[in-house]
Motif scaffolding. Structure first.
Motif: not given
Ligand code: FCB
Length: 444
Positions: A233-242
């Motif tokens: 989930p933390e990587d998925v969230q990071a990609a969304r922020l980008a």
């Protein structure tokens, strides 16, 4: 021998090549041109990889007639270029007649060869004398004045005009990562710059339309396709922020929508720079949108303190992924995914692919340049464009980046994106295999 998909035949689809003023013109002090932030940035030690600058570049300012002839010989009927704001205005933001005359001569030459111009008003070369640059709200109003000047002097000769090229780069590469001019590193300020750029876009469209109502007007963006490194989930969230930073930050204002909360948190108290009524100015009607596509990114949860402010860390692509010489992943499917992602979220106007291409640094051998990687790259992306159109996307044209090797920003002359080779000592132009391939495709 490859052939063009019937949907991409030049009779029904617009084919062009693209350049930008700072990257090719040179003549950086000729005829009253004032410095841009890229002139001053290049003069700072350590900013440009090969310590080069744009003082001469491709010397297009003096060689434009030959360059236009070359564009015609290669079979292009459309040419995308940018107008240098510091060339056509003085340090008082008044008209510089000699600078404006250059673009009149360029338009005459294009006209003589039956090539339609496609102009961009701002491809990063901001006049250096504008205090505070994009961090100063006034710059947006100065942009509107500049836009009005261009509309008055060239407007009846320019059928299609984009306000900004890739405002994400000006805002975030210029004010957050600091790798582009003006080299600031401040997360909250980069969001202020992004806002002022979009305000400039809106004010610019209003100004242009007040002078020339006929022109087709839009903006050129480089939307991101960002995949998470893992499905944590933390990587998925990071990609969304980008993606929010790259897409929503610019597309939302264009359609009168507020930024995602995450961006509002990041701008913090500097949000005062975003005034009531600004969103309505940004959301002017758009006749078209230009999309620039080169690669995708892969993000993971932030690993450094600075990355924590932005909410993601990019992971550099490595083997077995296929890379261009600048180290960007070759990922043609990404073009389809980007367009579909945008279509799902925003009511897009007709689209043009305003830039696509590869850094392939293959050099001259026996008078020729065998840039096979670039040829493969281009053909793979043409296929994606045809597939998108087949599936209903309203894409009207494709511009290859770039007509010729040029000053590749912080990489200087170390990365070659041209379909025409430039010898920077002699200024000799040599069409590469990719140019000859395109010439053949467009002729058939
Ligand atoms: C784009 C820029 C263009 C060129 C290519 C390689 O982001 O718009 O000027 O540098 O990348």
């Amino acid at each position: 021998m490859p052939a063009l998909d019937p949907l991409l035949q030049p009779t029904r689809f617009e084919w062009g090549c693209a350049t930008s003023s700072f990257q090719i013109e040179g003549a950086s002090t000729a005829d009253g041109k004032v410095p841009s932030i890229w002139d001053t940035f290049c003069a700072e030690p350590g900013r440009i990889k090969d310590a080069s600058d744009g003082r001469v570049a491709c010397d297009h300012y003096h060689r434009f007639a030959d360059d236009v002839r070359l564009i015609a010989e290669l079979g292009f009927k459309h040419y995308r270029f940018s107008i240098a704001w510091p060339r056509i205005t003085t340090s008082n933001n008044r008209l510089n007649v000699a600078g404006m005359d250059f673009y009149k001569r360029l338009l005459d030459a294009l006209d003589q060869h039956g090539i339609t111009p496609n102009a961009t008003l701002f491809h990063w070369d901001l006049p250096a004398h504008l205090e505070g640059g994009w961090l100063n709200r006034d710059t947006a109003y100065r942009f509107a004045e500049y836009t009005e000047l261009v509309a008055r002097h060239l407007g009846d000769r320019l059928p299609r005009v984009a306000t900004l090229n890739e405002p994400w780069c000006s805002a975030f590469l210029g004010h957050d990562l600091g790798v582009f001019a003006p080299g600031v590193q401040n997360r909250a300020q980069s969001l202020v710059a992004a806002h002022h750029l979009m305000l400039a876009h809106g004010l610019g469209l209003q100004a242009w339309r007040s002078v020339q109502a006929q022109t087709s007007l839009g903006i050129v963006l480089n939307p991101e396709l960002c995949d998470p490194l893992t499905d944590r989930p933390e990587d998925v969230q990071a990609a969304r922020l980008a993606e929010w930073e790259r897409n929503d930050c610019f597309l939302n204002p264009l359609f009168g929508r507020e930024w995602p909360d995450a961006l509002l948190e990041q701008i913090g108290e500097l949000n005062a720079a975003r005034r009531d009524g600004d969103l309505a100015i940004c959301a002017q009607p758009l006749d078209f949108m230009g999309l620039n596509y080169y690669t995708r990114s892969i993000a993971r949860a932030p690993v450094t303190v600075n990355d924590a402010q932005r909410g993601y860390t990019f992971v550099a692509p490595t083997a077995p992924k296929r890379l261009t010489d600048i180290g960007w992943e070759i990922y043609p499917e990404g073009l389809t995914r980007v367009v579909q992602n945008l279509q799902a979220q925003w009511p897009l106007p007709p689209l043009w692919i305003t830039e696509n291409g590869a850094a392939d640094n293959t050099g001259l051998a026996h008078g020729a340049v065998d840039d096979g990687m670039r040829c493969d790259y281009l053909l793979a992306h043409f296929e994606q464009v045809a597939g998108l159109i087949r599936n209903g996307a309203d894409i009207r044209g494709y511009y290859v980046w770039s007509l010729m090797d040029n000053f590749e920003w912080a990489h200087g002359y170390s990365q070659r994106f041209g379909i025409v080779h430039v010898d920077f000592h002699t200024q000799k132009r040599t069409p590469k295999r990719s140019a000859l391939m395109l010439q053949k495709l467009l002729r058939e």
